[in-house]
Each structure stands twice: as structure tokens, then as C-alpha cells.
Design a protein around this motif. Structure first.
Motif, PDB file in Angstrom:
ATOM      1  N   SER A  75       0.825  -1.215   0.000  1.00  0.00           N
ATOM      2  CA  SER A  75       0.000   0.000   0.000  1.00  0.00           C
ATOM      3  C   SER A  75       0.858   1.263   0.000  1.00  0.00           C
ATOM      4  N   GLU A  76       1.995   1.237   0.694  1.00  0.00           N
ATOM      5  CA  GLU A  76       2.870   2.406   0.721  1.00  0.00           C
ATOM      6  C   GLU A  76       3.473   2.667  -0.651  1.00  0.00           C
ATOM      7  N   ALA A  77       3.923   1.597  -1.313  1.00  0.00           N
ATOM      8  CA  ALA A  77       4.474   1.762  -2.660  1.00  0.00           C
ATOM      9  C   ALA A  77       3.404   2.240  -3.630  1.00  0.00           C
ATOM     10  N   ALA A  78       2.228   1.637  -3.553  1.00  0.00           N
ATOM     11  CA  ALA A  78       1.163   1.988  -4.484  1.00  0.00           C
ATOM     12  C   ALA A  78       0.723   3.438  -4.320  1.00  0.00           C
ATOM     13  N   ALA A  79       0.619   3.907  -3.094  1.00  0.00           N
ATOM     14  CA  ALA A  79       0.186   5.287  -2.861  1.00  0.00           C
ATOM     15  C   ALA A  79       1.154   6.275  -3.505  1.00  0.00           C
ATOM     16  N   TYR A  80       2.452   6.007  -3.363  1.00  0.00           N
ATOM     17  CA  TYR A  80       3.459   6.919  -3.905  1.00  0.00           C
ATOM     18  C   TYR A  80       3.486   6.845  -5.426  1.00  0.00           C
ATOM     19  N   VAL A  81       3.499   5.632  -5.967  1.00  0.00           N
ATOM     20  CA  VAL A  81       3.558   5.463  -7.416  1.00  0.00           C
ATOM     21  C   VAL A  81       2.293   6.001  -8.080  1.00  0.00           C
ATOM     22  N   ASP A  82       1.130   5.750  -7.489  1.00  0.00           N
ATOM     23  CA  ASP A  82      -0.117   6.243  -8.071  1.00  0.00           C
ATOM     24  C   ASP A  82      -0.142   7.769  -8.117  1.00  0.00           C
ATOM     25  N   ALA A  83       0.375   8.411  -7.077  1.00  0.00           N
ATOM     26  CA  ALA A  83       0.424   9.873  -7.063  1.00  0.00           C
ATOM     27  C   ALA A  83       1.334  10.394  -8.175  1.00  0.00           C
ATOM     28  N   ALA A  84       2.474   9.725  -8.383  1.00  0.00           N
ATOM     29  CA  ALA A  84       3.390  10.128  -9.455  1.00  0.00           C
ATOM     30  C   ALA A  84       2.755   9.902 -10.817  1.00  0.00           C
ATOM     31  N   GLY A 127       2.980  -3.119  -5.571  1.00  0.00           N
ATOM     32  CA  GLY A 127       2.462  -1.748  -5.562  1.00  0.00           C
ATOM     33  C   GLY A 127       3.097  -0.839  -6.600  1.00  0.00           C
ATOM     34  N   LEU A 128       3.931  -1.386  -7.491  1.00  0.00           N
ATOM     35  CA  LEU A 128       4.709  -0.542  -8.402  1.00  0.00           C
ATOM     36  C   LEU A 128       4.014  -0.222  -9.716  1.00  0.00           C
ATOM     37  N   GLY A 129       2.836  -0.789  -9.936  1.00  0.00           N
ATOM     38  CA  GLY A 129       2.119  -0.493 -11.163  1.00  0.00           C
ATOM     39  C   GLY A 129       2.824  -1.048 -12.380  1.00  0.00           C
ATOM     40  N   ASN A 130       2.609  -0.390 -13.545  1.00  0.00           N
ATOM     41  CA  ASN A 130       3.213  -0.886 -14.788  1.00  0.00           C
ATOM     42  C   ASN A 130       3.864   0.217 -15.610  1.00  0.00           C
ATOM     43  N   ARG A 131       4.032   1.399 -15.021  1.00  0.00           N
ATOM     44  CA  ARG A 131       4.686   2.497 -15.719  1.00  0.00           C
ATOM     45  C   ARG A 131       6.107   2.667 -15.186  1.00  0.00           C
TER      46      ARG A 131
END
Length: 454
Positions: A75-84, A127-131
Motif C-alpha cells: 500500500s505504501e508503494a502503491a500510494a506513492y507510485v499512483d500519485a506520481a 504496488g509498483l504499477g506498470n509504468r
């Protein structure tokens, strides 16, 4: 020895744009919730606030993932990556969780054992997404091995190799870089051996100078030597990222908590102009302590002000397409502060010497002026025959002074300044070009250039 939430090496929005020499292009993520941004917002009346706001809080910096908690890693990784991703910017994530971190020094901590480390990495990776994301994987983990026996070193190498593959499997667009220490620590050959043992063949390359003060030119030379050693081992295509967060002043003692001769270095950018270097990053957030005088990783405004005081503001124009100088233009949107009242910068046409017709060379200068300073990109072009060395003479306008140079050696700082090639760019093929650049204070337009082949 990397400071938690910031590092200390031991011993020591916009759409994605076109590529600029490295393998990454586009603006880096500026976190609106970083410690320095929060401090500026909470202290508008502080006499140091404007300097810290304009020169540090305005810039993209790495987010450190240093607090070990398997259940919150994703969740911590996803929150940061999603914001970026929402800002259409590239996040830089510094993973600092390896077991026996910092050999028990000021930044001790991390996973209790390597099995739990892999569990944390697995959750984090989800949580790192795909970008595109930039991962700085385990500062000091390969350069600092003095506290480990041979079995522990082998286990660490395996853990880092597995972590790299886990991250790349979860997000194929993740750019993963392993620890190369810095240019005044282990030799390039030894560093390459350690990188190979830790699985750099699965990574995109390596990082250097995290939290240290070595000049960017020294780190770039070191990186080329490491890449050469890796190539000799059959490992090709690896690139470097360099931490420039506080290497604009003196080098030396690794701890910056009490030093006043340190300055921020190049502003962060993926626009390096160097095919070996993917990015200049602020991995160690400027103003975060090393653990000598203050708690490691804590934001200290007096440290931030000392690093930024007297340094030119980042220009408000787009960055040049050549390697950034000691204070390079940013690639992120400007901070949400009132716009300056100075006139907008201008970019005058380049000044050029006549094209050579024989064994000579020509030089053209493209200037990027902003209030109080400028950057210059100089293109050296060979004539109808190869040249094996060059000297470019720049005559600067009155009052202009050179404060930094890259890809050349300078003689003088004002008036008539001579620039000569460095070892790797002296040979220029017939009709081909190479580049160097410099930064200065004052007014750059009006500078003239001439070139002589060696």
C-alpha cells in the motif's frame, strides 16, 4: 552508511518527453508531501524559507522506503507510485530494507532476516504499477561488506539478485539500479565484481555517490570504468545514475551535519546528454541529517539552508539537451509559489565559427539565459579530417563568470576562457561532433567561440 529516510555513504502535468542520451525520459516526480515541502508550508515567516523553497522544495527527490513492515509495503508503494502516475511524472523509490543494514551503524535496521526481506520485496513490488519507476536498491549493500563473512555475503548477493528479478517481474518498466558505492571507495574493477555477484545482469545498471560529495565528473569517470569492467565480463548495456543532491561543494568527510562548505549539485533530471548515465537524481534529500549531529534521516532546516544558500535558482525555461551543469535546470513543473517578477528568460541564437574546410574544427554556442545566470551548450565539429584533440576559446561578455563546466577542462573563469577536451571526447571523426558545456553568472548572450584542433 546510509541515513534512514536519507543516506550517508560509508567512508565517505507534463507528458513524457523524448529520450536524451540515457534510457529514461520525462519529468521526475516532485512529492508534495515531502519533509522539506511540509517544513516550508509550516514556516512561511522563517528567514530561510524562501531559499529552501526555491532551491530544494521545488525539486524532485527520492522517497525512502526504510521502515520495515511487510503488511504495509504494497500500500505504501502503491500510494506513492499512483500519485506520481497521476502527475505524469517518474517516481524515484529508494529501497533500504536489507538485513544487517549499514553494518549496525547510524542507519541500522532493515529486515530481521533475508526470508522476511524477500516477503517485504514481494509485497512492495505489487504496488509498483506498470509504468516507469526508478528503484535505488539498497544503498551501501554492496560497497559496505566489512561486517559480513563469506557466507553472509553470498546470501546477500542472492537476496539482491532475487529482489531485482522480483521487481522487474512485477513491473517490466521498472528501472532497477544496484549499489556501486562511489568513486573514492572501492575500485571500479572490484565494484564491477560485486555488481556481477549481486545479479546486475538482471538490473538496468548501478547508482553511485548516494549521500556523498564527490564531483559529478569524478562519478561519471568512475561509472565509465565500471561499465568497461562489466563489458569485459560479458555484461553489457548497463548504465549509471548519480546522486547529485549535495556534491556542488567540497568533497571529503562523509558526514555533512556540521559542514558549511557543502552545496547542492546538479538539479535532478533525466536529461543527461550522456549515453552512460540515465539520470542525475537527488537520492539523499538535501537537508536530511546523516546521524552525526542530528538523528539520521531527520529534516534540519539549517542543513538545507546551508546547502542551498548562494546557489543560483533553477532556471524557469526548459532544460538544455546537453549534460546539466552543477545546478541544472529542473525537469519538473515549478513549485506552487508566486511567479518571479523578473523578465522571462531568453534563448539567443547560437554563435558559430565558420565551418572548417580542412583538418580544423568549428564551435557553436547555444545559450540558455535566466535571471542572474546562464548555461551554455557548445558543439565542436571536425572538418574534413579526423581530429585528435581540440581547444575552444570562448570570449565572454563583461561581467559574466563561469561557475561550472562538464565534458571539458577550463582555463580561466571570465573574459577569454579556453576549454580543452577530456580523454574520452578528444577524438572527433571527420564531419562529426562532440559536446561540452558550462554554467555561469551574469549575462551570456554575446559570447563568441573559436576552435583549434590539436
Amino acid at each position: 552508511m546510509a541515513a534512514v529516510a536519507g543516506a550517508t555513504a560509508a567512508g565517505v502535468c507534463l507528458a513524457v518527453g523524448s529520450a536524451s542520451a540515457g534510457t529514461i525520459s520525462g519529468p521526475l516526480y516532485r512529492d508534495p508531501t515531502s519533509a522539506v515541502v511540509r517544513w516550508v508550508a509550516a514556516n512561511p515567516g522563517d528567514s530561510r524559507a524562501a531559499v529552501i523553497r526555491d532551491k530544494i522544495a521545488s525539486q524532485p527527490q527520492a522517497r525512502w522506503f526504510a521502515n520495515f513492515n511487510i503488511s504495509t509495503a504494497q500500500s505504501e508503494a502503491a500510494a506513492y507510485v499512483d500519485a506520481a502516475n497521476a502527475a505524469q511524472q517518474i517516481p524515484v523509490l529508494s529501497v533500504y530494507q536489507i538485513t544487517n543494514r549499514d553494518c549496525g551503524g547510524a542507519s541500522a535496521g532493515g529486515a530481521p532476516d533475508l526470508n522476511q526481506y524477500q516477503s517485504w520485496v514481494s509485497n512492495f513490488s505489487r504496488g509498483l504499477g506498470n509504468r516507469t519507476v526508478i528503484i535505488i536498491l539498497e544503498t551501501d549493500s554492496l560497497a559496505l561488506l566489512t561486517c559480513l563473512n563469506s557466507n553472509e555475503i553470498n546470501a546477500r548477493n542472492q537476496a539482491i539478485s532475487t529482489a531485482t528479478r522480483t521487481i522487474k517481474s512485477a513491473n517490466p518498466n521498472a528501472k532497477v539500479y544496484l549499489d556501486a558505492g562511489h568513486s573514492t571507495w572501492n575500485s571500479a574493477g572490484e565494484t564491477a565484481n560485486r555488481l556481477r555477484a549481486a545479479g546486475v545482469q538482471y538490473a538496468d545498471g548501478f547508482f553511485s555517490n548516494v549521500s556523498n560529495y564527490n564531483p559529478t565528473s569524478s562519478e561519471a569517470n568512475f561509472g565509465r570504468a565500471v561499465i568497461s569492467s562489466l563489458n569485459g565480463m560479458g555484461i553489457s548495456g548497463k548504465r549509471q545514475v548519480i546522486d547529485t543532491s549535495r556534491n556542488g561543494g567540497a568533497s571529503g568527510d562523509w558526514c555533512g551535519d556540521d559542514n558549511t562548505d557543502r552545496r547542492i549539485g546538479m538539479y535532478p533530471t533525466t536529461n543527461t546528454g550522456d549515453s552512460n548515465i540515465d539520470a542525475y537524481l537527488w537520492v539523499k534529500p538535501p537537508g536530511e541529517a546523516d546521524g552525526c549531529r542530528y538523528t539520521a534521516g531527520s529534516f534540519q532546516p539549517d542543513l538545507a539552508f546551508s546547502l542551498a544558500n548562494g546557489v543560483p535558482n533553477p532556471p524557469t525555461t526548459a532544460p538544455p539537451t546537453t549534460p546539466p551543469p552543477t545546478t541544472a535546470p529542473p525537469t519538473t513543473p515549478p513549485p506552487t509559489t508566486p511567479p518571479p517578477t523578473t523578465p522571462p528568460p531568453t534563448t539567443p541564437p547560437p554563435t558559430t565559427t565558420p565551418p572548417p574546410t580542412g583538418n580544423g574544427c568549428s564551435a557553436s554556442v547555444a545559450l540558455n539565459q535566466w535571471s542572474g545566470g546562464f548555461t551554455a551548450s557548445v558543439t565542436v565539429t571536425a572538418g574534413s579530417a579526423d581530429i585528435n584533440g581540440w581547444t575552444v576559446t570562448i570570449t565572454l561578455p563583461s561581467g559574466a563568470a563561469v561557475t561550472g563546466v562538464w565534458n571539458a577542462q577550463a582555463s580561466g573563469t571570465s573574459g577569454t576562457v579556453r576549454y580543452t577536451n577530456v580523454g574520452y571526447n578528444g577524438h572527433v571523426g571527420a564531419g562529426q561532433s562532440t559536446n561540452f558545456g558550462f554554467q555561469g553568472t551574469g549575462t551570456g548572450p554575446g559570447a563568441t567561440a573559436s576552435c583549434a584542433a590539436a
